[in-house]
Design an enzyme around this catalytic site. Structure first.
Site, mmCIF file in Angstrom:
data_model
loop_
_atom_site.group_PDB
_atom_site.id
_atom_site.type_symbol
_atom_site.label_atom_id
_atom_site.label_comp_id
_atom_site.label_asym_id
_atom_site.label_seq_id
_atom_site.Cartn_x
_atom_site.Cartn_y
_atom_site.Cartn_z
ATOM 1 N N TYR A 194 -12.584 -9.549 -1.375
ATOM 2 C CA TYR A 194 -13.275 -8.270 -1.218
ATOM 3 C C TYR A 194 -14.732 -8.536 -0.859
ATOM 4 O O TYR A 194 -15.382 -9.380 -1.472
ATOM 5 C CB TYR A 194 -13.264 -7.461 -2.522
ATOM 6 C CG TYR A 194 -11.950 -6.835 -2.910
ATOM 7 C CD1 TYR A 194 -10.735 -7.320 -2.442
ATOM 8 C CD2 TYR A 194 -11.918 -5.753 -3.777
ATOM 9 C CE1 TYR A 194 -9.537 -6.744 -2.817
ATOM 10 C CE2 TYR A 194 -10.720 -5.164 -4.163
ATOM 11 C CZ TYR A 194 -9.533 -5.673 -3.685
ATOM 12 O OH TYR A 194 -8.345 -5.104 -4.065
ATOM 13 N N HIS B 53 -16.451 3.784 -13.918
ATOM 14 C CA HIS B 53 -16.216 2.939 -12.749
ATOM 15 C C HIS B 53 -17.475 2.161 -12.365
ATOM 16 O O HIS B 53 -17.432 1.323 -11.473
ATOM 17 C CB HIS B 53 -15.756 3.843 -11.589
ATOM 18 C CG HIS B 53 -15.210 3.119 -10.411
ATOM 19 N ND1 HIS B 53 -15.867 3.072 -9.194
ATOM 20 C CD2 HIS B 53 -14.064 2.412 -10.244
ATOM 21 C CE1 HIS B 53 -15.141 2.378 -8.338
ATOM 22 N NE2 HIS B 53 -14.051 1.960 -8.939
ATOM 23 N N ARG C 182 -11.856 -3.509 -13.827
ATOM 24 C CA ARG C 182 -10.727 -4.382 -13.480
ATOM 25 C C ARG C 182 -11.195 -5.826 -13.618
ATOM 26 O O ARG C 182 -12.287 -6.178 -13.192
ATOM 27 C CB ARG C 182 -10.265 -4.146 -12.041
ATOM 28 C CG ARG C 182 -9.670 -2.786 -11.782
ATOM 29 C CD ARG C 182 -8.985 -2.761 -10.420
ATOM 30 N NE ARG C 182 -8.696 -1.412 -9.986
ATOM 31 C CZ ARG C 182 -7.643 -0.701 -10.382
ATOM 32 N NH1 ARG C 182 -6.795 -1.226 -11.243
ATOM 33 N NH2 ARG C 182 -7.449 0.527 -9.937
ATOM 34 N N HIS D 226 -15.403 -3.621 0.890
ATOM 35 C CA HIS D 226 -15.393 -2.885 -0.380
ATOM 36 C C HIS D 226 -16.774 -2.418 -0.825
ATOM 37 O O HIS D 226 -16.886 -1.546 -1.676
ATOM 38 C CB HIS D 226 -14.769 -3.785 -1.463
ATOM 39 C CG HIS D 226 -14.377 -3.073 -2.709
ATOM 40 N ND1 HIS D 226 -15.073 -3.210 -3.890
ATOM 41 C CD2 HIS D 226 -13.368 -2.204 -2.968
ATOM 42 C CE1 HIS D 226 -14.493 -2.469 -4.831
ATOM 43 N NE2 HIS D 226 -13.468 -1.847 -4.293
ATOM 44 N N ASN E 97 0.829 -1.213 0.000
ATOM 45 C CA ASN E 97 0.000 0.000 0.000
ATOM 46 C C ASN E 97 0.858 1.255 0.000
ATOM 47 O O ASN E 97 0.582 2.233 -0.712
ATOM 48 C CB ASN E 97 -0.900 0.020 1.245
ATOM 49 C CG ASN E 97 -2.051 -0.955 1.165
ATOM 50 O OD1 ASN E 97 -2.328 -1.520 0.119
ATOM 51 N ND2 ASN E 97 -2.712 -1.170 2.287
ATOM 52 N N ARG F 118 -6.067 2.162 -12.992
ATOM 53 C CA ARG F 118 -4.656 2.273 -12.639
ATOM 54 C C ARG F 118 -4.015 0.921 -12.358
ATOM 55 O O ARG F 118 -4.518 0.115 -11.611
ATOM 56 C CB ARG F 118 -4.493 3.190 -11.428
ATOM 57 C CG ARG F 118 -3.054 3.402 -10.991
ATOM 58 C CD ARG F 118 -2.952 4.460 -9.929
ATOM 59 N NE ARG F 118 -3.192 5.778 -10.487
ATOM 60 C CZ ARG F 118 -3.935 6.709 -9.890
ATOM 61 N NH1 ARG F 118 -4.519 6.450 -8.754
ATOM 62 N NH2 ARG F 118 -4.086 7.886 -10.442
ATOM 63 N N ARG G 75 -13.835 2.436 5.521
ATOM 64 C CA ARG G 75 -12.654 1.590 5.654
ATOM 65 C C ARG G 75 -11.355 2.387 5.579
ATOM 66 O O ARG G 75 -10.442 2.178 6.360
ATOM 67 C CB ARG G 75 -12.635 0.536 4.543
ATOM 68 C CG ARG G 75 -11.518 -0.499 4.722
ATOM 69 C CD ARG G 75 -11.265 -1.297 3.459
ATOM 70 N NE ARG G 75 -10.510 -0.551 2.478
ATOM 71 C CZ ARG G 75 -10.785 -0.485 1.183
ATOM 72 N NH1 ARG G 75 -11.823 -1.118 0.709
ATOM 73 N NH2 ARG G 75 -10.028 0.206 0.362
#
Length: 733
Positions: free
Chosen positions: A489, A456, A396, A613, A71, A426, A585
């Site tokens: 997730y 998204h 993704r 998530h 991270n 990304r 989160r």
């Protein structure tokens, strides 16, 4: 370890930055917001502190060190790179909390240094515990003759052939060091002439960081660091030289992408940009503390790194590689394996997704319920002769995506397939470009969306002929179409054949593919057009309910709360008497519990086995929460400017009584009452672990969902997993 964790929590706690500002004064000050970057670092500290959580198995605690290190790398590659870019460009505009780029960097560096020291400290403590479990890390100098001979053979067979010794002198300039590249720096002296030479050895990235020695009776797993093995054999790389000084270093480069809006070929632009990323400017140099100062200065000068971009670590560099240690075959030191349930209603209908969805809306709660149902939904559509069209967003997905393979099969079968491939995901751009090419070859219509807006939204739409008319089946999700991340997730998949939702999803696809603004959405909202307005309208309605004496409440679960307009609306609602509970989160720029500003706001973060998530937004609508008549939504959008103003995101109401109960009174309530892996977010932006009160029963949200069936997946509500029983279990009304 528990005491050490508390000490670290206290030492790393963010200091008060709004001293003397409360109520009215704070409402008008930028200090009503927590700095975004410092809040992210506080989130990553929470992740790291899970490595000190004794309730987690030992190797899982090592995993949290690895995750926090990874991270931090991404934080530097993107966020810190952006701030340094602003500095280079002379930008002095302050962030929402009032700090300029020049003011933010020292605070970031200080906090990162604390975080890095905590990583090293925790890893040392974990090594001792691993040793007690027969997993040890060995210095090559401590090996016996037989072990040393084995390491010599291993080195010359598997490592030596791929190493390149690099002298650095006028004839051999300092080489390019790739992003995240770990390199050995050497100060050498010739054994005969006495001449000095600086040299480098780049660590190979395609081999394991840890070398496992042959098992010996009673010894367990013994590991040698790759760089230690190379240092041991360094004279084989530079014969005739002796090592005067040595040390490892690592660079992090700017890896953000800048995209020109007026690009003739978006795909070609991204292919070029990806090559450029590999040579981004160095923004951080990590060096072993044992490296002599003059050798470190030599490396820094060659890399053109300033003093504030250098950090010396008294421990292992690139701790993200500890994921290799987690991979050791020791199931006794890991979480018990979990097999996701397949939704019972789909199974009860013989695996027919369309039939199960047609009965009534269906919520699938990942990872507790299998992502396979999403794949099966599309595979059934691809094979069904009555299906005429499929539309799908791809943000993704995995490198071997079953979703994309299914879309290819559908296109090859002659169905109308439209795939929205988002190139600006990304670090996943290369995979997305490859999938776009495959889909086009199969005959699918591939659309790359907007250049200025990242798509998204998680949407899938299947149009099917039934009885002389067309029926639209939709999947709306909070997470990506990624079968790997769907195992770790927590996300929500909602399937529906509701005609109004079908029309709305169709309008949103038309917006993405044809720039046709979705006028007249019936049930859903979409950013950047109406989603933020919809949320703010609901907040305003709760304020009105509170002022008129009716129950007023807001519950929200998201990954980040950054948008200043949303935060100010929450502050206003709090001052009006609206009760607000937030599960955030990651980044939380709102200050909860400040007198006169946010007295009625409570915020927490859940960090545990799974990565929270899902995004859920609930409003009491005059009835309070939880209530069957409350307004409940799921969304792909977090409460950030980028999601609300610069992305295409979807917000979907949950209206079917069973799915409404599941999302609000099972999923959201369980997150709110968790007291085993939750942190309370404090007014100054810091956070502390929530501990059970003396009269409170332990409740772990992840354990609960692993052991209790969902509501809508069975098609009926189960009394033993009723959310009201959850509240009673932990002593809450």
């Amino acid at each position: 370890m528990t005491e050490a964790m508390e000490e670290m929590a206290t030492a790393a706690r963010q200091p008060e930055s709004d001293e003397g500002l409360v109520g009215e004064a704070l409402r008008a000050s930028p200090k009503r917001f927590i700095n975004r970057e410092l809040s992210w670092l506080e989130f990553n500290r929470r992740v790291l502190l899970e490595a000190a959580n004794p309730t987690h198995p030992l190797l899982e605690r090592v995993r949290f060190v690895s995750i926090s290190a990874n991270n931090l790398d991404e934080f530097f590659m993107v966020r810190v790179a952006g701030i340094r870019g602003q500095l280079r460009s002379g930008v002095e505009t302050p962030s929402e909390d009032g700090l300029t780029p020049a003011e933010q960097l020292p605070l970031i560096n200080s906090r990162v240094s604390e975080l890095a020291e905590t990583q090293v400290s925790l890893w040392r403590a974990l090594q001792e515990q691993l040793k007690a479990e027969s997993i040890s890390f060995v210095d090559p100098a401590a090996l016996n003759r037989t072990e040393r001979l084995w390491l010599d053979d291993h080195f010359f067979l598997h490592i030596f052939p791929i190493l390149t010794p690099l002298a650095v002198d006028p004839a051999h300039p300092f080489p390019f060091i790739p992003n995240l590249g770990l390199t050995l720096a050497l100060d050498l002296v010739h054994a005969v002439s006495g001449g000095r030479m600086k040299a480098l050895v780049r660590m190979p990235s395609k081999i394991d960081r840890f070398i496992r020695l042959p098992d010996a009776p009673g010894e367990g797993a013994r590991l040698v660091l790759l760089e230690a093995a190379i240092f041991t054999h360094i004279q084989k790389l530079f014969p005739g030289y002796q090592v005067k000084a040595q040390g490892a270093f690592r660079v992090i480069r700017d890896s953000d992408l800048e995209v020109e809006e007026e690009a003739e070929d978006l795909v070609r632009l991204f292919e070029t940009a990806l090559k450029r990323r590999r040579r981004g400017s160095v923004i951080r140099l990590e060096a072993e503390a044992s490296m002599p100062a003059d050798l470190r200065a030599f490396v820094a000068e060659e890399l053109e790194v300033s003093a504030d971009e250098i950090i010396a670590l008294d421990g292992m560099l690139a701790m993200k590689d500890l994921s290799e240690v987690v991979g050791l075959p020791r199931p006794d030191l890991k979480f018990t394996s979990y097999t996701a349930r397949f939704p019972e209603r789909v199974r009860d209908n013989g695996g027919d997704c369309f039939l199960a969805i047609k009965q009534k809306d269906l919520v699938v709660h990942h990872p507790y319920e299998s992502f396979d149902v999403v794949v099966q939904f599309l595979r059934q559509a691809a094979a069904d002769p009555n299906v005429v069209a499929i539309k799908q967003t791809l943000y993704r997905t995995s490198s071997d995506s079953p979703i994309v393979r299914t879309l290819v099969e559908a296109a090859e079968a002659g169905k109308s397939v439209t795939a929205l491939v988002e190139l600006k995901a990304r670090f996943d751009e290369e995979a997305n470009i490859r999938w776009a090419r495959d889909l086009e070859r199969a005959g699918a219509q591939v659309v790359f969306g907007f250049i200025e807006l990242k798509t998204h939204a998680k949407l899938s739409m299947v149009v099917r002929r039934e009885g002389g008319s067309l029926v639209t089946y939709c999947h709306v999700g909070t997470g990506n179409y990624h079968p790997i991340t769907a195992k770790v997730y927590t996300d929500i998949s909602l399937f529906t054949a509701e005609p109004a939702i079908g029309r709305d999803v169709s309008r949103i696809f038309n917006f993405i593919t044809g720039y046709a603004e979705p006028v007249g959405l019936e049930r859903m909202a979409v950013s950047p057009i109406s989603l933020k307005t919809k949320l703010l309208d609901h907040v305003a309605q709760e304020i009105a309910h509170a002022r008129e004496g009716r129950p007023a409440a807001i519950w929200a679960k998201c990954n980040a709360l950054v948008d200043p307009e949303i935060i100010d609306a929450f502050y206003e609602a709090s001052q009006a008497g609206v009760s607000i509970d937030l599960v955030v989160r990651g980044i939380c720029c709102l200050r909860p519990g400040v007198p006169g500003l946010s007295d009625n706001i409570r915020a927490k973060s859940v960090i545990g086995r799974f990565l929270e998530h899902s995004r859920i937004y609930a409003f009491g609508d005059g009835y309070g929460l939880p209530h069957p008549k409350a307004a409940v939504y799921i969304s792909s959008a977090d409460l950030m400017q980028r999601n609300l103003d610069r992305r295409v995101e979807a917000l979907m109401p949950v209206t079917n009584p069973t799915t409404h109960e599941q999302v609000l009174e099972q999923i959201l309530v369980a997150n709110l009452i968790d007291n085993q892996q939750s942190y309370r977010i404090l007014p100054d932006g810091s956070s502390v672990r929530i501990e059970c009160a003396p009269n409170e029963k332990p409740f772990n949200v992840h354990d609960y969902f692993m052991t209790n069936p969902s509501l809508s997946g069975r098609g009926k509500s189960l009394s033993e997993s009723s959310p009201k029983s959850l509240l009673k279990r932990v002593g809450r009304n």
